[in-house]
Write an enzyme that holds these catalytic residues in place. Sequence first.
Site, mmCIF file in Angstrom:
data_model
loop_
_atom_site.group_PDB
_atom_site.id
_atom_site.type_symbol
_atom_site.label_atom_id
_atom_site.label_comp_id
_atom_site.label_asym_id
_atom_site.label_seq_id
_atom_site.Cartn_x
_atom_site.Cartn_y
_atom_site.Cartn_z
ATOM 1 N N TYR A 127 1.927 14.044 0.291
ATOM 2 C CA TYR A 127 1.734 14.526 1.479
ATOM 3 C C TYR A 127 2.003 16.124 1.346
ATOM 4 O O TYR A 127 2.546 16.810 2.258
ATOM 5 C CB TYR A 127 2.396 13.951 2.787
ATOM 6 C CG TYR A 127 2.370 12.549 2.704
ATOM 7 C CD1 TYR A 127 1.003 12.067 3.202
ATOM 8 C CD2 TYR A 127 3.195 11.583 2.559
ATOM 9 C CE1 TYR A 127 0.747 10.764 3.187
ATOM 10 C CE2 TYR A 127 2.890 10.421 2.365
ATOM 11 C CZ TYR A 127 1.790 9.619 2.924
ATOM 12 O OH TYR A 127 1.336 8.337 2.930
ATOM 13 N N GLY A 171 2.281 4.986 -0.683
ATOM 14 C CA GLY A 171 1.732 6.323 -0.992
ATOM 15 C C GLY A 171 2.988 7.061 -1.501
ATOM 16 O O GLY A 171 3.194 7.489 -2.786
ATOM 17 N N ARG A 172 3.844 7.265 -0.684
ATOM 18 C CA ARG A 172 4.880 8.541 -0.836
ATOM 19 C C ARG A 172 5.689 7.701 -2.346
ATOM 20 O O ARG A 172 6.005 8.701 -3.095
ATOM 21 C CB ARG A 172 5.858 8.352 0.171
ATOM 22 C CG ARG A 172 7.041 9.293 0.205
ATOM 23 C CD ARG A 172 7.807 9.106 1.238
ATOM 24 N NE ARG A 172 7.301 8.844 2.512
ATOM 25 C CZ ARG A 172 7.033 9.974 3.547
ATOM 26 N NH1 ARG A 172 7.095 11.196 3.215
ATOM 27 N NH2 ARG A 172 6.314 9.552 4.602
ATOM 28 N N TYR A 215 7.083 17.358 10.861
ATOM 29 C CA TYR A 215 7.837 16.311 11.189
ATOM 30 C C TYR A 215 9.507 16.805 11.086
ATOM 31 O O TYR A 215 10.533 15.951 11.166
ATOM 32 C CB TYR A 215 7.898 15.267 10.076
ATOM 33 C CG TYR A 215 6.319 14.789 9.814
ATOM 34 C CD1 TYR A 215 5.585 14.365 10.803
ATOM 35 C CD2 TYR A 215 5.982 15.245 8.634
ATOM 36 C CE1 TYR A 215 4.250 14.098 10.344
ATOM 37 C CE2 TYR A 215 4.536 14.995 8.061
ATOM 38 C CZ TYR A 215 3.898 14.371 9.057
ATOM 39 O OH TYR A 215 2.410 14.008 8.705
ATOM 40 N N CYS A 237 1.876 33.431 9.833
ATOM 41 C CA CYS A 237 2.070 34.222 11.155
ATOM 42 C C CYS A 237 2.592 33.536 12.309
ATOM 43 O O CYS A 237 1.859 33.361 13.477
ATOM 44 C CB CYS A 237 0.882 35.013 11.515
ATOM 45 S SG CYS A 237 0.722 35.992 12.854
ATOM 46 N N GLU A 238 3.627 32.557 12.199
ATOM 47 C CA GLU A 238 4.078 31.658 13.211
ATOM 48 C C GLU A 238 5.711 31.828 12.957
ATOM 49 O O GLU A 238 6.017 31.589 11.844
ATOM 50 C CB GLU A 238 3.253 30.410 13.442
ATOM 51 C CG GLU A 238 2.106 30.489 13.516
ATOM 52 C CD GLU A 238 1.459 29.087 13.821
ATOM 53 O OE1 GLU A 238 2.381 28.409 14.371
ATOM 54 O OE2 GLU A 238 0.185 28.835 13.778
ATOM 55 N N GLU A 298 0.780 -1.262 -0.004
ATOM 56 C CA GLU A 298 0.003 -0.045 0.128
ATOM 57 C C GLU A 298 1.046 1.158 0.111
ATOM 58 O O GLU A 298 0.503 2.051 0.884
ATOM 59 C CB GLU A 298 -0.700 -0.076 1.205
ATOM 60 C CG GLU A 298 -2.318 0.331 1.179
ATOM 61 C CD GLU A 298 -3.012 -0.317 2.391
ATOM 62 O OE1 GLU A 298 -3.598 -1.178 2.383
ATOM 63 O OE2 GLU A 298 -2.680 0.172 3.611
HETATM 64 N N1 LLP Z 1 -1.646 2.487 4.406
HETATM 65 C C1 LLP Z 1 -1.902 3.021 5.471
HETATM 66 C C2 LLP Z 1 -2.950 2.323 6.262
HETATM 67 C C3 LLP Z 1 -1.154 4.193 5.934
HETATM 68 O O1 LLP Z 1 -1.760 4.735 7.115
HETATM 69 C C4 LLP Z 1 -0.238 4.812 5.351
HETATM 70 C C5 LLP Z 1 0.201 6.251 5.403
HETATM 71 C C6 LLP Z 1 -0.023 4.251 3.800
HETATM 72 C C7 LLP Z 1 -0.666 2.831 3.611
HETATM 73 C C8 LLP Z 1 1.088 4.877 2.963
HETATM 74 O O2 LLP Z 1 2.216 5.191 3.547
HETATM 75 P P1 LLP Z 1 3.358 5.629 2.738
HETATM 76 O O3 LLP Z 1 3.844 4.558 1.692
HETATM 77 O O4 LLP Z 1 3.136 6.848 1.961
HETATM 78 O O5 LLP Z 1 4.619 5.872 3.652
HETATM 79 N N2 LLP Z 1 2.410 12.708 6.366
HETATM 80 C C9 LLP Z 1 3.239 11.928 6.627
HETATM 81 C C10 LLP Z 1 2.934 10.431 6.364
HETATM 82 C C11 LLP Z 1 1.893 9.970 7.034
HETATM 83 C C12 LLP Z 1 1.618 8.545 6.511
HETATM 84 C C13 LLP Z 1 0.372 8.248 7.195
HETATM 85 N N3 LLP Z 1 -0.105 6.715 6.486
HETATM 86 C C14 LLP Z 1 4.526 12.546 5.943
HETATM 87 O O6 LLP Z 1 4.403 13.404 5.228
HETATM 88 O O7 LLP Z 1 5.671 12.049 5.976
#
Ligand code: LLP
Length: 419
Positions: A375, A276-277, A317, A346-347, A274
Site C-alpha cells: 500500500y 497482501g501486506r 489512516y 500543498c496541504e 489472501e
Molecule cells: N482480500 C480482500 C478481499 C481485501 O479487500 C484485502 C485488502 C486483502 C485481501 C488483503 O489484505 P491485507 O492482507 O493486505 O491486510 N490501504 C490499507 C489496507 C487496505 C486493505 C484493503 N483490502 C492500508 O494501507 O493499511
Amino acid sequence: MIKLNASVTDKTNFFNGSDPFDLAARYGSPLYVYNERILRRNCRDLAGMCGYPHFKVNFSAKANSNLAILQIVREEGLFVDAISAGEIFAELAAGFTSDEIFFVPNNISEDEMRFAIERGILLSVDSVSQLERYASLNPGGRVAIRFNPGVGAGHHEKVITAGENIKFGVNPEDIPNVKNIIRRYNLSLTGINQHIGSLFLEKTQYLKSMDALFDIAREFEDLDFIDMGGGFGIPYHKTEGQGRLDLKDMGDSLAERMTRFAGEYGKELTLMVEPGRYVSAEAGLLLGTVHAVKFNGPVKYVGTDIGFNVLARPVMYDAHHDVEIYRRDDLTSGKRECVNIAGNICESGDILAKNRLLPEILEDDLLGVLDAGAYGHSMSSNYNNRLRPAEILLREDNSVRLIRGRDTMEDLLRPYVKL
Ligand code: LLP
C-alpha cells in the site's frame, strides 16, 4: 555514510551492501526500494504456515502490483487475487494463468464482469444484485460469493471490512435469495470467501470469523473452497520492539479447524488465505530526501520529498512507519529531538510522522521509511503533478534492478487533450 536509528535495516541487511545515497543519485528521490530475499522469505513463510493438505495462498495484489514483484510471488508458488480488471491485466502480464487468479471485486460493471468471464477467471460477487447480474451474463457458470461473517478486525475503521455497517459482502440472511438465483441460473457455487479487515496481530477475530464462515458453508452442498481473506499484520513499530503475528500458531489453528470441518462436510475442501501486506510490506522501504529543516513556533519541521502522493498511509489512516536516517558525512550531533516530518504537498495535513522523537535530522539527510512495500507505491498518485517514484529491486545476488521507472513530465500530460 553513517546510519542513525537504523537497527532494523542493519539487522536484516536490507541494503545488501548498496549505498542509499548511490541509489537515490542513480534512480531519483523519492525511491521505492525492495529486497528480493525478504520478499521470497515472506512468501515461503506464508506457504508453509499451515499443515492442512489443501492450503493455498493468494497474494492480494492491491498491496503491490508491480510486475516484477508479481513475478517473484508467482515463482514462489503463490496465486493471486484481483480487485479490478486492471489488476487482472497486470497479473496475466506477470505470467499468472487464469486459474491462478481469483477476482474479488466490489460493485463492478457488466463490462468488468465480462472481462473476467471471457478469460475464464473465477469471480466472487459480494451482493445479491451483483450475483443476479453476473448470473444473467454467465448462466450455468461458476461463481464464488463473498459473505459478511459479522466479525471484523483491522488497524483503522476504514479498513475493517466485515461486521455491521460495512459495504462488503452478502449477509447470511440473504442466503435464501442466493440459493434461488443459483438454482434459476443453474450456477455452480464453487466457493465462499470473506475478508474481515486489514492488519491484526493476533488470531482471535480471524478464527471467530472462520466459524461464522463454516456456518455459512453448511448451507451449500459441494463447495470446492473456503477463502478466509487476508489481513495478517506486520509490526510497524519495530523500533519499539512490537511483537509479530505468530503465523505458525495461526496456521495450526486454521489446520485444526479446517480438518475438523472438512470431515464433517464430507469433502476435502481447499482452504485459501489472501494476504497482501504480509507478503510485501517489510520487503519495501521508501527512500526520501530532507530538503529543509525549520522551526514553526515550538515545532520543528523536517521538510522532505515524501508527500502523501508518494505514501498515503500516514495521512489516510494516521498510520505509523518507523523512520531511519542516513547521512553522507559524519556530522552526528548526538541530540535527540521531537519533530514533524512533512512532505512537499500543498496541504498542511501532509505529515509523514508527527511528534516523532528521533536523532537530530539535518538537511540533505536521506530518510528510510520502513515497511513501505505494501500500500505504498500502489496507492501513490500524481497529485500536485508530482512524479510517482521509481521502484528498484535489490536482488539476491546483490545486483540492483530498476523495476519501474520514475514517471516523466511527458507521462503527466499524455492522457490530456488540449483544446
Ligand atoms: N482480500 C480482500 C478481499 C481485501 O479487500 C484485502 C485488502 C486483502 C485481501 C488483503 O489484505 P491485507 O492482507 O493486505 O491486510 N490501504 C490499507 C489496507 C487496505 C486493505 C484493503 N483490502 C492500508 O494501507 O493499511
